[in-house]
Write an enzyme that holds these catalytic residues in place. Structure first.
Site, PDB file in Angstrom:
ATOM      1  N   ASN A 142     -44.827   5.196 -17.312  1.00 52.29           N
ATOM      2  CA  ASN A 142     -44.137   6.261 -18.057  1.00 52.29           C
ATOM      3  C   ASN A 142     -44.108   7.537 -17.217  1.00 52.29           C
ATOM      4  O   ASN A 142     -43.073   8.178 -17.058  1.00 52.29           O
ATOM      5  CB  ASN A 142     -44.850   6.558 -19.382  1.00 52.29           C
ATOM      6  CG  ASN A 142     -45.109   5.307 -20.186  1.00 52.29           C
ATOM      7  OD1 ASN A 142     -44.408   4.327 -20.022  1.00 52.29           O
ATOM      8  ND2 ASN A 142     -46.112   5.333 -21.038  1.00 52.29           N
ATOM      9  N   ASP A 143     -45.278   7.878 -16.682  1.00 51.11           N
ATOM     10  CA  ASP A 143     -45.333   9.078 -15.850  1.00 51.11           C
ATOM     11  C   ASP A 143     -44.802   8.814 -14.446  1.00 51.11           C
ATOM     12  O   ASP A 143     -44.180   9.687 -13.854  1.00 51.11           O
ATOM     13  CB  ASP A 143     -46.765   9.630 -15.793  1.00 51.11           C
ATOM     14  CG  ASP A 143     -47.051  10.491 -17.013  1.00 51.11           C
ATOM     15  OD1 ASP A 143     -46.177  11.287 -17.386  1.00 51.11           O
ATOM     16  OD2 ASP A 143     -48.129  10.348 -17.611  1.00 51.11           O
TER      17      ASP A 143
ATOM     18  N   CYS B 204     -50.021  -0.443 -17.226  1.00 51.44           N
ATOM     19  CA  CYS B 204     -50.328  -0.098 -18.614  1.00 51.44           C
ATOM     20  C   CYS B 204     -49.250   0.820 -19.211  1.00 51.44           C
ATOM     21  O   CYS B 204     -49.339   1.196 -20.366  1.00 51.44           O
ATOM     22  CB  CYS B 204     -51.698   0.535 -18.737  1.00 51.44           C
ATOM     23  SG  CYS B 204     -51.840   2.077 -17.820  1.00 51.44           S
TER      24      CYS B 204
ATOM     25  N   ARG C 281     -56.557   5.078 -24.570  1.00 51.20           N
ATOM     26  CA  ARG C 281     -56.156   6.475 -24.375  1.00 51.20           C
ATOM     27  C   ARG C 281     -57.200   7.362 -25.054  1.00 51.20           C
ATOM     28  O   ARG C 281     -57.079   7.728 -26.221  1.00 51.20           O
ATOM     29  CB  ARG C 281     -54.771   6.732 -24.995  1.00 51.20           C
ATOM     30  CG  ARG C 281     -53.613   6.115 -24.215  1.00 51.20           C
ATOM     31  CD  ARG C 281     -52.268   6.516 -24.824  1.00 51.20           C
ATOM     32  NE  ARG C 281     -51.164   6.313 -23.920  1.00 51.20           N
ATOM     33  CZ  ARG C 281     -50.377   5.225 -23.896  1.00 51.20           C
ATOM     34  NH1 ARG C 281     -50.597   4.241 -24.746  1.00 51.20           N
ATOM     35  NH2 ARG C 281     -49.382   5.144 -23.051  1.00 51.20           N
TER      36      ARG C 281
ATOM     37  N   ARG D 211     -39.897  12.904 -19.274  1.00 51.72           N
ATOM     38  CA  ARG D 211     -39.896  11.729 -20.158  1.00 51.72           C
ATOM     39  C   ARG D 211     -39.679  12.076 -21.625  1.00 51.72           C
ATOM     40  O   ARG D 211     -39.373  11.217 -22.435  1.00 51.72           O
ATOM     41  CB  ARG D 211     -41.202  10.942 -19.977  1.00 51.72           C
ATOM     42  CG  ARG D 211     -42.438  11.692 -20.404  1.00 51.72           C
ATOM     43  CD  ARG D 211     -43.707  10.970 -19.999  1.00 51.72           C
ATOM     44  NE  ARG D 211     -44.264  10.182 -21.087  1.00 51.72           N
ATOM     45  CZ  ARG D 211     -45.478   9.662 -21.084  1.00 51.72           C
ATOM     46  NH1 ARG D 211     -46.259   9.802 -20.023  1.00 51.72           N
ATOM     47  NH2 ARG D 211     -45.934   8.987 -22.104  1.00 51.72           N
TER      48      ARG D 211
ATOM     49  N   GLU E 190     -49.843   7.111 -11.251  1.00 52.55           N
ATOM     50  CA  GLU E 190     -48.820   7.770 -12.076  1.00 52.55           C
ATOM     51  C   GLU E 190     -48.023   8.799 -11.295  1.00 52.55           C
ATOM     52  O   GLU E 190     -47.070   9.365 -11.815  1.00 52.55           O
ATOM     53  CB  GLU E 190     -49.479   8.501 -13.247  1.00 52.55           C
ATOM     54  CG  GLU E 190     -50.235   7.612 -14.181  1.00 52.55           C
ATOM     55  CD  GLU E 190     -50.757   8.390 -15.364  1.00 52.55           C
ATOM     56  OE1 GLU E 190     -50.161   8.294 -16.439  1.00 52.55           O
ATOM     57  OE2 GLU E 190     -51.777   9.104 -15.204  1.00 52.55           O
TER      58      GLU E 190
ATOM     59  N   ARG F 183     -59.594   5.005 -20.201  1.00 58.07           N
ATOM     60  CA  ARG F 183     -59.033   6.095 -19.394  1.00 58.07           C
ATOM     61  C   ARG F 183     -59.732   7.377 -19.829  1.00 58.07           C
ATOM     62  O   ARG F 183     -59.872   7.636 -21.032  1.00 58.07           O
ATOM     63  CB  ARG F 183     -57.537   6.215 -19.648  1.00 58.07           C
ATOM     64  CG  ARG F 183     -56.986   7.547 -19.170  1.00 58.07           C
ATOM     65  CD  ARG F 183     -55.505   7.587 -19.151  1.00 58.07           C
ATOM     66  NE  ARG F 183     -54.951   7.969 -20.440  1.00 58.07           N
ATOM     67  CZ  ARG F 183     -53.649   7.989 -20.684  1.00 58.07           C
ATOM     68  NH1 ARG F 183     -52.800   7.620 -19.746  1.00 58.07           N
ATOM     69  NH2 ARG F 183     -53.188   8.346 -21.858  1.00 58.07           N
TER      70      ARG F 183
ATOM     71  N   HIS G  80     -44.590   9.911 -27.281  1.00 54.70           N
ATOM     72  CA  HIS G  80     -45.765   9.342 -27.940  1.00 54.70           C
ATOM     73  C   HIS G  80     -45.483   8.755 -29.317  1.00 54.70           C
ATOM     74  O   HIS G  80     -46.161   7.822 -29.741  1.00 54.70           O
ATOM     75  CB  HIS G  80     -46.925  10.331 -27.927  1.00 54.70           C
ATOM     76  CG  HIS G  80     -47.576  10.304 -26.579  1.00 54.70           C
ATOM     77  ND1 HIS G  80     -48.524   9.378 -26.235  1.00 54.70           N
ATOM     78  CD2 HIS G  80     -47.306  10.995 -25.455  1.00 54.70           C
ATOM     79  CE1 HIS G  80     -48.835   9.523 -24.968  1.00 54.70           C
ATOM     80  NE2 HIS G  80     -48.118  10.512 -24.470  1.00 54.70           N
TER      81      HIS G  80
END
Ligand code: PEP
Ligand code: MG
Length: 537
Positions: A449-450, A497, A292, A460, A426, A328, A185
């Protein structure tokens, strides 16, 4: 001059003073043994706490409104509570040091409040704890970490989202962290802020603390402590070159994002808070592809109310106007923890209670969020999507609650609009089930990412696994192609995204696969538009 390397997560050059972020450290002062001295220490700590809380109160009132500020006001009143002050005094007179007397008396009072029937009084127990912890910290000399007045480069071991949310983002020139990964992050925030940053840097905190100037070259992944004249000149030249290249991209502002063969792509921004939406507009984003929401829940000590959430979503809707906004729902869990939810510690948090799972098992968290989204829908062009879906029933259950909430609002006379409901893809399960999910969804947005983490079984966040976290892995690309085809076959749109949406090496391939939306850090929009417009696919 000392120098070293790290993994660059955003290009550019930053030069300025360094600040080392260290988590709070507390050292209990040696007690004087004299109650009069300890009493005087306590009284002066209360005065310092009063100054701090007053400043926080004024800031909160200006920035987050009266309701949030009221929590701070309660703590200000508690500082003078005669029962609390008497309790501390008695404890000091029986031999306790001021710091422990303040903390332990606070804890006793907090427990009394927590046992009360009245919900309001019960909730005050956290305020007492906070207030007495503040006095304790002051007496232990723990002032947190102090920031210089101007801009600076922030050096840290790693930064949790709950920590970054409290930072003055407009004054940070770069992040340099010893841990972290390219999809952690801190890296995502660096891209959102368009600041050159390094993760996994081999920097030593003493070097960072003792230097006058720290420089980061986000092109090569190098950091320099007190760069010599030649290096400084080289870095400044690079900085100017980067500014000129950024300027040249201005030619793409306001242009349509369309390939030479006529494929239209929506280039959207990823945001965490309403202020980011303003940056998205400045960056010429055509929408928000990922808000987010969890950032509205971080950096505070209780759940945001329905009204807090409504105000935030409404603000984003109004800023973005006609442009589509994808919100989201809360994606807490794994690396984004909020202490006040009191969730159990898990062995495998990445595989635990997170994302939509928390919402489906805690309607009291989910319902106010959905109500806030539907209330805000009247002010713009909102869409909603759910994170961490693995089964069709989860999507159906979330959709059912959406329908119920919208109905309730209509009965209450509150205007709402239709809010298209999408799914974040994801998990490998969601990717494989894309054809089934597409029949229940208005759109897909791939969280690469996931999806990378779960497809390759590679954490990750784990800096040591960098070479195994391969976003170009054929298994991942095969899933991506399957997702896009399933969406197109079923007549819904699909976007990306996750961080890969801005990857220069993959954007063209994704458009070819059939993705029609790419959502990314705002600073990446114009360069992506250039790439789209120059593409033949
Ligand atoms: C993703 O997983 O790609 C994503 C966009 O969500 P987050 O990075 O917030 O987990
Ligand atoms: Mg994710």
């Amino acid at each position: 001059m000392r120098k070293g390397i790290g993994l660059p997560v955003f290009p550019g050059v930053a030069i300025g003073p360094a600040v080392v972020y260290s988590k709070a450290q507390r050292t209990l002062p040696v007690p004087s043994g004299d109650p009069a001295v300890e009493k005087a220490k306590f009284e002066s700590a209360v005065e310092v706490a009063r100054e701090q809380l007053t400043a926080i109160f004024e800031k909160a009132k200006a920035e987050v409104g009266e309701e949030h500020a009221a929590i701070v006001e309660v703590q200000l009143l508690m500082l003078d509570d005669p029962d609390y002050v008497d309790g501390v005094t008695m404890s000091i007179e029986s031999g306790a040091a001021a710091a422990l007397a303040a903390l332990e008396t606070g804890e006793e009072f907090a427990q009394i409040f927590a046992a009360m029937d009245d919900e309001y009084m019960k909730a005050r127990s956290a305020d007492i704890r906070d207030m007495s912890q503040r006095i304790y910290d002051i007496l232990c000399g723990n002032t947190g970490f102090s920031l210089p007045d101007g801009s600076f480069l922030l050096v840290a071991e790693d930064l949790a989202p709950s920590e970054t949310i409290q930072l003055p983002r407009d004054r940070i020139l770069a992040f340099v962290t010893r841990q972290g990964s390219s999809s952690s992050h801190t890296a995502i925030l660096a891209r959102t802020l368009s600041i050159p940053s390094l993760v996994q840097a081999d920097i030593n905190f003493d070097d960072a603390r003792s230097c006058q100037i720290l420089a980061v070259d986000g092109f090569t992944g190098t950091w320099y402590a007190d760069p010599d004249e030649e290096t400084l000149a080289m870095l400044k030249a690079k900085q100017e070159e980067a500014a000129a290249a950024k300027n040249a991209l201005e030619a793409y502002r306001g242009k349509e994002s369309i390939t030479r063969s006529g494929k239209k792509v929506l280039l959207a921004a990823n945001i965490g808070c309403p202020e980011d939406a303003e940056d998205a507009i400045k960056a010429d984003a055509e929408g928000v592809g990922l808000m987010r929401s969890e950032f509205l829940y971080l950096g505070r000590d209780s759940l945001p109310s329905e009204d807090d959430l409504f105000e935030a979503y409404k603000k984003v809707a109004l800023i973005m106007g006609e442009r589509p906004v994808v919100i989201r729902t809360l994606d807490i869990g794994a690396d984004k923890q909020v202490a006040y939810l009191g969730l159990e510690k898990e062995e495998n948090p990445a595989l635990g209670l997170r994302g939509l799972r928390i919402c489906l098992t805690n309607e009291e968290i989910f319902r106010p969020q959905l109500r806030a989204i539907y209330r805000a829908s009247a002010y713009g062009n909102l869409n909603v999507m759910f994170p961490m879906v693995a089964s069709v029933w989860e999507l159906k259950a979330a959709k059912a609650l959406c329908a119920k909430v919208r109905n309730e609002l209509t009965k209450e006379g509150i205007p709402t609009k239709e809010v298209p409901i999408g799914v974040m893809i994801e998990t490998p399960a969601a990717a494989i089930l894309a054809n089934d999910l597409a029949k229940e969804a208005a759109f897909f947005s791939v969280g690469t990412n996931d999806l990378t983490q779960y497809t390759l079984a590679v954490d990750r966040q784990n800096a040591k696994l960098g070479e195994f976290y391969d976003p170009y892995h054929p298994a991942l690309l095969a899933l991506m192609a399957h997702i896009a085809k399933a969406a197109n076959d079923n007549g819904i749109w699909a976007g990306i995204c996750g961080e890969l949406g801005a990857d220069p090496k993959l954007q063209e391939k994704f458009i070819e696969m059939g993705f029609s939306e790419l959502s990314m850090a705002a600073g990446r929009i114009l360069e992506s538009r250039k790439r789209v417009c120059e593409s033949d696919v």
